[in-house]
Design an enzyme around this catalytic site. Structure first.
Site, PDB file in Angstrom:
ATOM      1  N   SER A  14       4.728  10.646  -1.247  1.00 43.32           N
ATOM      2  CA  SER A  14       4.893   9.198  -1.386  1.00 43.32           C
ATOM      3  C   SER A  14       6.326   8.791  -1.042  1.00 43.32           C
ATOM      4  O   SER A  14       7.290   9.454  -1.405  1.00 43.32           O
ATOM      5  CB  SER A  14       4.585   8.798  -2.828  1.00 43.32           C
ATOM      6  OG  SER A  14       5.038   7.494  -3.053  1.00 43.32           O
ATOM      7  N   SER A  16       7.582   6.155  -2.208  1.00 45.38           N
ATOM      8  CA  SER A  16       8.042   5.279  -3.293  1.00 45.38           C
ATOM      9  C   SER A  16       9.292   5.807  -3.992  1.00 45.38           C
ATOM     10  O   SER A  16      10.155   5.029  -4.386  1.00 45.38           O
ATOM     11  CB  SER A  16       6.942   5.111  -4.340  1.00 45.38           C
ATOM     12  OG  SER A  16       5.903   4.374  -3.774  1.00 45.38           O
ATOM     13  N   THR A  60      -0.819   2.559  -7.911  1.00 49.37           N
ATOM     14  CA  THR A  60      -1.317   2.582  -6.540  1.00 49.37           C
ATOM     15  C   THR A  60      -2.734   3.135  -6.505  1.00 49.37           C
ATOM     16  O   THR A  60      -3.332   3.390  -7.567  1.00 49.37           O
ATOM     17  CB  THR A  60      -0.330   3.351  -5.613  1.00 49.37           C
ATOM     18  OG1 THR A  60      -0.772   3.185  -4.266  1.00 49.37           O
ATOM     19  CG2 THR A  60      -0.265   4.834  -5.950  1.00 49.37           C
ATOM     20  N   LYS A  64      -5.402   0.381  -8.920  1.00 52.77           N
ATOM     21  CA  LYS A  64      -4.889  -0.991  -8.957  1.00 52.77           C
ATOM     22  C   LYS A  64      -5.824  -1.939  -9.715  1.00 52.77           C
ATOM     23  O   LYS A  64      -5.382  -2.941 -10.265  1.00 52.77           O
ATOM     24  CB  LYS A  64      -4.659  -1.510  -7.537  1.00 52.77           C
ATOM     25  CG  LYS A  64      -3.415  -0.952  -6.866  1.00 52.77           C
ATOM     26  CD  LYS A  64      -3.195  -1.626  -5.527  1.00 52.77           C
ATOM     27  CE  LYS A  64      -1.913  -1.137  -4.886  1.00 52.77           C
ATOM     28  NZ  LYS A  64      -1.619  -1.824  -3.631  1.00 52.77           N
ATOM     29  N   ASN A  85      -0.174  -3.978  -9.274  1.00 54.65           N
ATOM     30  CA  ASN A  85       0.573  -2.853  -8.694  1.00 54.65           C
ATOM     31  C   ASN A  85       1.871  -2.581  -9.453  1.00 54.65           C
ATOM     32  O   ASN A  85       2.567  -1.618  -9.171  1.00 54.65           O
ATOM     33  CB  ASN A  85       0.862  -3.080  -7.204  1.00 54.65           C
ATOM     34  CG  ASN A  85       1.996  -4.051  -6.981  1.00 54.65           C
ATOM     35  OD1 ASN A  85       2.219  -4.941  -7.804  1.00 54.65           O
ATOM     36  ND2 ASN A  85       2.714  -3.911  -5.888  1.00 54.65           N
ATOM     37  N   ASP A 100       2.615  -7.169  -4.393  1.00 53.17           N
ATOM     38  CA  ASP A 100       2.270  -7.037  -2.966  1.00 53.17           C
ATOM     39  C   ASP A 100       2.387  -8.393  -2.282  1.00 53.17           C
ATOM     40  O   ASP A 100       2.818  -8.487  -1.127  1.00 53.17           O
ATOM     41  CB  ASP A 100       0.833  -6.512  -2.802  1.00 53.17           C
ATOM     42  CG  ASP A 100       0.745  -5.006  -2.986  1.00 53.17           C
ATOM     43  OD1 ASP A 100       1.791  -4.327  -2.853  1.00 53.17           O
ATOM     44  OD2 ASP A 100      -0.358  -4.506  -3.273  1.00 53.17           O
ATOM     45  N   GLY A 124     -10.830  -6.559   6.815  1.00 55.87           N
ATOM     46  CA  GLY A 124     -11.048  -5.802   5.588  1.00 55.87           C
ATOM     47  C   GLY A 124     -11.380  -6.732   4.436  1.00 55.87           C
ATOM     48  O   GLY A 124     -11.155  -7.956   4.520  1.00 55.87           O
ATOM     49  N   ALA A 125     -11.938  -6.123   3.367  1.00 56.12           N
ATOM     50  CA  ALA A 125     -12.293  -6.928   2.201  1.00 56.12           C
ATOM     51  C   ALA A 125     -11.876  -6.205   0.927  1.00 56.12           C
ATOM     52  O   ALA A 125     -12.464  -6.377  -0.135  1.00 56.12           O
ATOM     53  CB  ALA A 125     -13.797  -7.193   2.202  1.00 56.12           C
ATOM     54  N   GLY A 126     -10.816  -5.382   1.039  1.00 57.31           N
ATOM     55  CA  GLY A 126     -10.310  -4.655  -0.126  1.00 57.31           C
ATOM     56  C   GLY A 126      -9.106  -5.379  -0.725  1.00 57.31           C
ATOM     57  O   GLY A 126      -8.927  -6.592  -0.523  1.00 57.31           O
ATOM     58  N   THR A 215      -0.737  -4.005   7.859  1.00 59.15           N
ATOM     59  CA  THR A 215      -0.150  -3.569   6.578  1.00 59.15           C
ATOM     60  C   THR A 215       0.179  -2.071   6.596  1.00 59.15           C
ATOM     61  O   THR A 215       0.927  -1.587   5.764  1.00 59.15           O
ATOM     62  CB  THR A 215      -1.115  -3.817   5.396  1.00 59.15           C
ATOM     63  OG1 THR A 215      -2.376  -3.267   5.734  1.00 59.15           O
ATOM     64  CG2 THR A 215      -1.232  -5.290   5.084  1.00 59.15           C
TER      65      THR A 215
HETATM   66  P1  NAP Z   1      -9.005  -0.828  -0.103  1.00 63.47           P
HETATM   67  O1  NAP Z   1      -8.996  -1.714  -1.298  1.00 63.47           O
HETATM   68  O2  NAP Z   1      -9.699   0.476  -0.173  1.00 63.47           O
HETATM   69  O3  NAP Z   1      -9.654  -1.683   1.097  1.00 63.47           O
HETATM   70  C1  NAP Z   1      -9.828  -1.168   2.379  1.00 63.47           C
HETATM   71  C2  NAP Z   1     -10.750  -2.100   3.174  1.00 63.47           C
HETATM   72  O4  NAP Z   1     -10.823  -1.587   4.499  1.00 63.47           O
HETATM   73  C3  NAP Z   1     -12.179  -2.163   2.633  1.00 63.47           C
HETATM   74  O5  NAP Z   1     -12.653  -3.487   2.679  1.00 63.47           O
HETATM   75  C4  NAP Z   1     -12.940  -1.271   3.594  1.00 63.47           C
HETATM   76  O6  NAP Z   1     -14.270  -1.664   3.814  1.00 63.47           O
HETATM   77  C5  NAP Z   1     -12.175  -1.534   4.878  1.00 63.47           C
HETATM   78  N1  NAP Z   1     -12.432  -0.469   5.829  1.00 63.47           N
HETATM   79  C6  NAP Z   1     -12.250   0.865   5.655  1.00 63.47           C
HETATM   80  N2  NAP Z   1     -12.614   1.530   6.759  1.00 63.47           N
HETATM   81  C7  NAP Z   1     -13.047   0.601   7.648  1.00 63.47           C
HETATM   82  C8  NAP Z   1     -13.548   0.670   8.971  1.00 63.47           C
HETATM   83  N3  NAP Z   1     -13.695   1.844   9.599  1.00 63.47           N
HETATM   84  N4  NAP Z   1     -13.873  -0.491   9.591  1.00 63.47           N
HETATM   85  C9  NAP Z   1     -13.747  -1.672   8.954  1.00 63.47           C
HETATM   86  N5  NAP Z   1     -13.274  -1.803   7.701  1.00 63.47           N
HETATM   87  C10 NAP Z   1     -12.915  -0.675   7.052  1.00 63.47           C
HETATM   88  O7  NAP Z   1      -7.539  -0.505   0.372  1.00 63.47           O
HETATM   89  P2  NAP Z   1      -6.243  -1.449   0.254  1.00 63.47           P
HETATM   90  O8  NAP Z   1      -5.518  -1.135  -0.979  1.00 63.47           O
HETATM   91  O9  NAP Z   1      -6.654  -2.839   0.522  1.00 63.47           O
HETATM   92  O10 NAP Z   1      -5.362  -0.888   1.468  1.00 63.47           O
HETATM   93  C11 NAP Z   1      -5.720  -1.153   2.799  1.00 63.47           C
HETATM   94  C12 NAP Z   1      -4.563  -0.821   3.726  1.00 63.47           C
HETATM   95  O11 NAP Z   1      -3.446  -1.638   3.400  1.00 63.47           O
HETATM   96  C13 NAP Z   1      -4.074   0.622   3.590  1.00 63.47           C
HETATM   97  O12 NAP Z   1      -3.809   1.120   4.846  1.00 63.47           O
HETATM   98  C14 NAP Z   1      -2.794   0.504   2.792  1.00 63.47           C
HETATM   99  O13 NAP Z   1      -1.877   1.518   3.134  1.00 63.47           O
HETATM  100  C15 NAP Z   1      -2.293  -0.847   3.252  1.00 63.47           C
HETATM  101  N6  NAP Z   1      -1.398  -1.460   2.242  1.00 63.47           N
HETATM  102  C16 NAP Z   1      -0.086  -1.614   2.593  1.00 63.47           C
HETATM  103  C17 NAP Z   1       0.788  -2.196   1.691  1.00 63.47           C
HETATM  104  C18 NAP Z   1       2.233  -2.360   2.085  1.00 63.47           C
HETATM  105  O14 NAP Z   1       3.067  -2.597   1.229  1.00 63.47           O
HETATM  106  N7  NAP Z   1       2.547  -2.277   3.343  1.00 63.47           N
HETATM  107  C19 NAP Z   1       0.343  -2.617   0.431  1.00 63.47           C
HETATM  108  C20 NAP Z   1      -1.006  -2.454   0.117  1.00 63.47           C
HETATM  109  C21 NAP Z   1      -1.879  -1.869   1.043  1.00 63.47           C
HETATM  110  P3  NAP Z   1     -15.406  -1.555   2.660  1.00 63.47           P
HETATM  111  O15 NAP Z   1     -15.028  -2.638   1.703  1.00 63.47           O
HETATM  112  O16 NAP Z   1     -16.648  -1.814   3.396  1.00 63.47           O
HETATM  113  O17 NAP Z   1     -15.274  -0.179   2.113  1.00 63.47           O
END
Ligand code: NAP
Length: 446
Positions: A14, A16, A60, A64, A85, A100, A124-126, A215
């Protein structure tokens, strides 16, 4: 001394820890930041421990959302994003926040991304997509959430409105994107290391866009950003956002404000650590060129391990290099030096300060270079002379006229250092050296 932690699983390498250390340093705050890699069955126990022991902690993946039931109070922004977070521990009570969004807002400002009145697609929808959709909508953008499951995107959109978002985002299928958005924001992990050849959307989705924000920060340039670059669009990765969310967390913990400059400076070593990937950084140069001092500083900032060839040999023998030279002879020392270099060459994510003679041995040089970026600290002879005037620990410079001896050594060794080096680092002021080196490493790309 403040005690702060990162709660998640798995945490691996990490960023961090070095990031928070650097940022605490910029505030002048003495604090420890440790990783608490916690498998799911141990989450409750870990939170109880943190309640007792920590002044604050970050949360993380994958906790979260699952941290929410453990908290005593949740800030409205975290409630809107449905995820926490950052937790501040005050009198044994846990206060949850989401920084975030602060990180994202600062990154938008830094890159000059205007949102009001513009069409934005959030992929995305996460968690990250939820935060960006809410934040962009609040900033006046016309947002569509594009997910691989349209129903999930729709549920997310409705949920944001239920939690108080005024403008309801649209919901579309990610594969249906065929242009028409000014801004594209990737909130999926698609394209992240090690799957760096993948993109969440095709070129077609970028038609009409002027800006793409990803991101992801590992790699610094994802396939999506490369595609956008090739079309001449404005691009931004998630690194500034990462540093800014960490800074915002520290502000909640300490009540102190970070300068924007410190946040941006904190990105330098992170970008360099990512660009180095699993490789080592080897420092070479004349005695007195600052390999050990700079090496320790770099290892701290990059989150790498630090090794000093001379120090390791001294420790193993319980005597100084000078004493070894005197007692066992130079040849013996060189043999030890070569053996140590070959051992260290097998490491990963290490900063290695070589002895003045280490890279003069072709076998050591070849082994170390295999998996490392070699940096030559090219410090002017005048500065070296000043630094070494009162230093008695260098056997090859002992006795006689220091200036003459040093000049002769400089003449004979500098060509070998230049030949071995991938980067020649001029200057001798520590902060400047670090900044230049981070840039030189990052400019080489991933
Ligand atoms: P998360 O809650 O797991 O959400 C990921 C999303 O991506 C979900 O909606 C998932 O779809 C979708 N997804 C995964 N594989 C896919 C594919 N092949 N095609 C289309 N959609 C896909 O994760 P998160 O926490 O939001 O993080 C997402 C990204 O943001 C990561 O890469 C993370 O490193 C980055 N991030 C960066 C920061 C920063 O400070 N820069 C902060 C937070 C997050 P489903 O819902 O269908 O599973």
């Amino acid at each position: 001394m403040g005690r702060y932690y990162l709660l998640g699983h798995p945490l691996g390498h990490s960023l961090s820890r070095p990031l928070h250390r650097g940022l605490f340093g910029a505030l002048g705050v003495k604090a420890e930041y440790s990783l608490m890699d916690t498998p799911a069955p141990e989450l409750a126990k870990a939170v109880a421990l943190l309640r007792e022991r920590a002044d604050g902690f970050n949360v993380t993946i994958p906790y979260k959302e699952s941290i929410l039931p453990f908290l005593d109070e949740i800030h409205p922004s975290a409630a809107l994003f449905g995820a926490v977070n950052t937790v501040a521990v005050r009198d044994g009570r846990l206060f949850g926040y989401n920084t975030d969004a602060d990180g994202f807002a600062l990154a938008l400002g830094h890159y000059g991304i205007e949102c009001a009145g513009r069409r934005a697609a959030v992929l995305g929808a996460g968690g990250a997509a939820r935060m960006m959709a809410a934040q962009l909508s609040r900033m006046g953008a016309d947002v569509d959430i594009a997910a691989r499951d349209t129903q999930k995107a729709l549920r997310l959109s409705k949920d944001l409105v239920r939690r108080g978002l005024e403008r309801e985002p649209g919901a579309v299928h990610i594969s249906a994107l065929s242009g028409g958005y000014n801004l594209i924001f990737n909130g999926t992990p698609v394209g992240m290391y090690p799957d760096t050849g993948e993109s969440p959307v095709t070129e077609q989705a970028l038609a009409g866009a002027d800006t793409v924000f990803d991101t992801i920060y590992n790699p610094l340039k994802t396939q999506l950003l490369r595609m956008a670059d090739a079309r001449g669009l404005k691009t931004a990765n998630g690194l500034v956002m990462l540093a800014a969310q960490a800074a915002a967390a520290q502000e909640l913990w300490t009540g102190m404000r970070h300068r924007r400059k410190d946040i941006l400076d904190a990105c330098g070593p992170l970008a360099a650590a990512l660009a180095l990937s699993r490789r080592n950084l080897v420092l070479c140069g004349m005695p007195g060129s600052g390999k050990t001092t700079l090496g320790r500083r770099l290892a701290d900032a990059l989150g790498f391990d630090f090794f000093d060839v001379d120090e390791i040999i001294e420790k193993r023998h319980g005597m100084s290099v000078s004493e070894l030279f005197e007692g066992r002879g130079e040849e013996y020392f060189r043999k030890e030096e070569r053996a140590e270099a070959l051992r260290l060459a097998g490491r990963e994510r290490a900063v290695i300060a070589t002895g003045g003679g280490t890279l003069l041995n072709p076998q050591s040089a070849a082994a170390l270079k295999k998996n490392a970026l070699v940096v030559f600290l090219d410090v002017p002879l005048r500065i070296l002379t000043e630094r070494l005037r009162t230093d008695q620990s260098r056997p090859l410079l002992a006795g006689g006229d220091l200036e003459k001896r040093l000049a002769a050594l400089w003449q004979s060794r500098r060509p070998a250092y230049l030949a071995a080096a991938d980067i020649r680092l001029c200057g001798y002021i520590l902060d400047e050296q670090c900044k230049r080196l981070y840039k030189a490493i990052t400019d080489r790309g991933l």
